[in-house]
Design a protein around this motif. Structure first.
Motif, mmCIF file in Angstrom:
data_model
loop_
_atom_site.group_PDB
_atom_site.id
_atom_site.type_symbol
_atom_site.label_atom_id
_atom_site.label_comp_id
_atom_site.label_asym_id
_atom_site.label_seq_id
_atom_site.Cartn_x
_atom_site.Cartn_y
_atom_site.Cartn_z
ATOM 1 N N GLN A 171 0.416 6.371 -6.986
ATOM 2 C CA GLN A 171 -0.997 6.359 -7.509
ATOM 3 C C GLN A 171 -1.188 7.675 -8.340
ATOM 4 O OE1 GLN A 171 -3.649 6.010 -4.139
ATOM 5 N NE2 GLN A 171 -3.207 8.200 -3.288
ATOM 6 N N GLY A 172 -0.846 8.898 -7.882
ATOM 7 C CA GLY A 172 -1.082 9.901 -8.551
ATOM 8 C C GLY A 172 -0.543 10.061 -9.978
ATOM 9 N N GLU A 182 1.026 -1.319 -0.019
ATOM 10 C CA GLU A 182 -0.024 0.011 0.104
ATOM 11 C C GLU A 182 0.741 1.162 0.039
ATOM 12 O OE1 GLU A 182 -3.080 0.162 3.000
ATOM 13 O OE2 GLU A 182 -4.009 1.760 2.095
ATOM 14 N N ASP A 236 -9.274 5.130 -14.013
ATOM 15 C CA ASP A 236 -9.354 4.461 -12.606
ATOM 16 C C ASP A 236 -9.166 2.866 -12.773
ATOM 17 O OD1 ASP A 236 -11.773 3.440 -10.211
ATOM 18 O OD2 ASP A 236 -9.678 4.318 -9.812
ATOM 19 N N VAL A 287 -2.268 7.424 -12.259
ATOM 20 C CA VAL A 287 -3.579 7.720 -12.415
ATOM 21 C C VAL A 287 -3.637 8.716 -13.579
ATOM 22 C CG1 VAL A 287 -5.782 9.049 -11.431
ATOM 23 C CG2 VAL A 287 -4.721 7.108 -10.457
ATOM 24 N N ASN A 288 -2.599 9.886 -13.304
ATOM 25 C CA ASN A 288 -2.406 10.983 -14.285
ATOM 26 C C ASN A 288 -1.991 10.328 -15.772
ATOM 27 O OD1 ASN A 288 -2.581 13.763 -14.890
ATOM 28 N ND2 ASN A 288 -0.234 13.747 -15.076
ATOM 29 N N ALA A 341 -4.536 14.961 -13.179
ATOM 30 C CA ALA A 341 -5.808 14.360 -12.874
ATOM 31 C C ALA A 341 -5.840 13.875 -11.496
ATOM 32 C CB ALA A 341 -5.854 13.032 -13.776
ATOM 33 N N MET A 353 -5.804 -2.185 -2.720
ATOM 34 C CA MET A 353 -5.584 -3.369 -1.506
ATOM 35 C C MET A 353 -6.673 -4.503 -1.353
ATOM 36 S SD MET A 353 -2.536 -2.564 -0.754
ATOM 37 C CE MET A 353 -2.084 -3.694 0.384
ATOM 38 N N PHE A 372 -1.931 -1.321 -10.702
ATOM 39 C CA PHE A 372 -1.093 -1.843 -9.325
ATOM 40 C C PHE A 372 -1.396 -3.590 -9.014
ATOM 41 C CE2 PHE A 372 0.714 1.757 -7.976
ATOM 42 C CZ PHE A 372 -0.136 2.964 -8.251
ATOM 43 N N ALA A 396 -5.413 2.182 -13.986
ATOM 44 C CA ALA A 396 -4.480 2.414 -12.736
ATOM 45 C C ALA A 396 -4.742 1.365 -11.715
ATOM 46 C CB ALA A 396 -4.793 3.763 -12.257
ATOM 47 N N GLN A 397 -5.879 0.846 -11.710
ATOM 48 C CA GLN A 397 -6.175 -0.141 -10.578
ATOM 49 C C GLN A 397 -5.309 -1.452 -11.204
ATOM 50 O OE1 GLN A 397 -8.549 -1.029 -8.027
ATOM 51 N NE2 GLN A 397 -8.608 1.265 -7.217
ATOM 52 N N VAL A 450 -6.814 11.957 -8.050
ATOM 53 C CA VAL A 450 -6.745 10.604 -7.682
ATOM 54 C C VAL A 450 -8.021 10.441 -7.116
ATOM 55 C CG1 VAL A 450 -5.849 8.488 -6.248
ATOM 56 C CG2 VAL A 450 -4.171 10.269 -7.199
ATOM 57 N N PHE A 489 -8.852 5.162 -3.637
ATOM 58 C CA PHE A 489 -8.021 4.312 -4.665
ATOM 59 C C PHE A 489 -7.159 3.262 -3.931
ATOM 60 C CE2 PHE A 489 -6.452 3.705 -9.039
ATOM 61 C CZ PHE A 489 -5.150 3.284 -8.741
ATOM 62 N N VAL A 519 1.773 1.830 -3.430
ATOM 63 C CA VAL A 519 0.576 2.385 -4.237
ATOM 64 C C VAL A 519 0.239 3.907 -3.869
ATOM 65 C CG1 VAL A 519 -2.109 2.313 -4.427
ATOM 66 C CG2 VAL A 519 -0.650 0.214 -4.196
ATOM 67 N N LEU A 520 0.356 4.082 -2.517
ATOM 68 C CA LEU A 520 0.370 5.471 -2.448
ATOM 69 C C LEU A 520 1.247 6.457 -2.706
ATOM 70 C CD1 LEU A 520 -0.626 4.988 1.416
ATOM 71 C CD2 LEU A 520 -2.231 5.990 -0.287
#
Lengths: 220, 168
Positions: free
Chosen positions: A52-53, A45, A70, A56-57, B57, B68, A77, A73-74, B59, B63, A48-49
């Protein structure tokens, strides 16, 4: 060749990065990768954090659709997690993640093209060129920001796949030429040529945005 | 002196300010006398600046939690999980030669059967069907000889009687 267990350890020389001044520090991404491999799924995680930005961008620029972005991006990961034992550290974790995102986005776009062919022409096709009057003149207009982003995404969609990927990674995501080459598995010279050609192709498509930006800087 | 084609390879980096000093001097010498390449450099710079300022964009909320939650029961391990055996690629790789062998065998087998078995003669089968009762009380084995010309009504009469009957 599979990476050895010893190489997965935090203190292994491979995980240590040296700067020009002789100081060294541990690559934080590889530290987290090691933890996940050791069974600490929650450490994923943190990765991911951290990314993620960016992902996603990137997905937004590739797909032009926030819902699709979305999903892409999902999926990126999730695939990265499942393939983490295959990450050998030859490239950085960041470029490896972008490579996965590129493949996922390409698959998604191919499926979308196939579905649209089956569905027939859509009334939502925005094939009209961007006009200067489409762009709000207010500098602080959130709507203007969304319109500008959508206009850029639409222009990017008109490029070929290889040009689009290269220009997005370089100019939007900010990867350097070496990272773009790693993420796309291409020689650096080829990357430079693609970026040159992509910018040249985008100019007529984004001229209103360029003019609008120049006018706002002049205070008009 | 560099040509326009050679300069193109420098323009991308010049456009985003990453060209080294030595190559920049080479580029400047060419640009001093080539308006077309000056315009190309302006194009590179403008588009790079515009794209670098593209609004980011956002998030979507939650998300990372959704990621997870969707990881599921696929722990990272050095050994392949049972889910890997369900990979269609794995199955295709192993079953393709088996399928090919079965097809070849079936083809060869059918070819032999087609040569050795002749057309089925139904009239001869009917002729060979004989009803022979062993006693008055029991039908036992019934032998009936019949030709193609016998009608179904005649056959029914034979079946209704308990005594041996031979019909030609």
């Amino acid at each position: 060749m599979a990476i050895s267990t010893e190489a997965l350890l935090i203190n292994h020389p491979m995980n240590t990065v040296c700067n020009g001044g002789g100081d060294s520090f541990v690559n934080p991404d590889l530290t987290l990768v090691n933890e996940v491999r050791a069974g600490n799924v929650e450490a994923f995680e943190a990765l991911v954090l951290r990314y993620q930005g960016k992902i996603v961008n990137y997905a937004s620029a590739m797909t032009r659709n926030s819902s699709d972005a979305d999903d892409v991006a999902q999926e990126t990961f999730i695939r990265a997690f499942r393939a983490l034992n295959q990450f050998r550290g030859d490239s950085s974790f960041k470029t490896w993640l972008y490579r996965i995102a590129t493949n996922v986005a390409r698959t998604h776009l191919r499926q979308r093209v196939k579905q649209s062919r089956l569905a027939g022409p859509s009334l939502d096709d925005d094939t009209q060129a961007l006009r200067a009057s489409d762009i709000p003149s207010s500098k602080t207009n959130i709507e203007g920001a969304v319109i500008a982003r959508d206009a850029i995404n639409s222009a990017l969609a008109k490029l070929s796949d290889e040009l689009r990927v290269a220009i997005i990674l370089r100019d939007i995501e900010g990867l350097d030429y070496r990272e773009v080459a790693e993420a796309t598995n291409s020689p650096i010279g080829t990357v430079m040529s693609r970026i040159f050609r992509a910018r040249r192709a985008l100019r007529p498509l984004l001229q209103p945005l360029v003019k609008g930006k120049a006018a706002s800087e002049r205070g008009e | 002196m560099m040509t326009c084609e050679q300069i193109e390879s420098l323009l991308a980096r010049a456009g985003d300010g990453t060209l080294d000093k030595a190559r920049h001097e080479q580029l400047n010498k060419h640009l001093a006398r080539c308006a077309m390449c000056r315009d190309l450099l302006k194009c590179q710079t403008e588009i790079q600046e515009l794209l670098s300022r593209r609004p980011v964009a956002s998030v979507p909320l939650g998300f990372s939690k959704r990621v997870m939650a969707n990881l599921g029961s696929n722990p990272v391990s050095g050994e392949p999980s049972w889910m890997d055996t369900l990979s269609w690629r794995t199955w295709t790789f192993w079953l393709t030669p088996v399928a090919a062998t079965l097809l070849v065998t079936a083809f060869l087998g059918l070819g032999q059967d087609a040569e050795s078995v002749g057309a089925i003669d139904f009239s001869s089968l009917v002729e060979a069907w004989v009803i022979v009762p062993e006693s008055e009380a029991a039908l036992g084995e019934v032998t009936l000889l019949s030709t193609e010309d016998e009608t179904s009504a005649f056959l029914l009469d034979i079946l209704r009687t308990s005594e041996a009957a031979v019909v030609r």
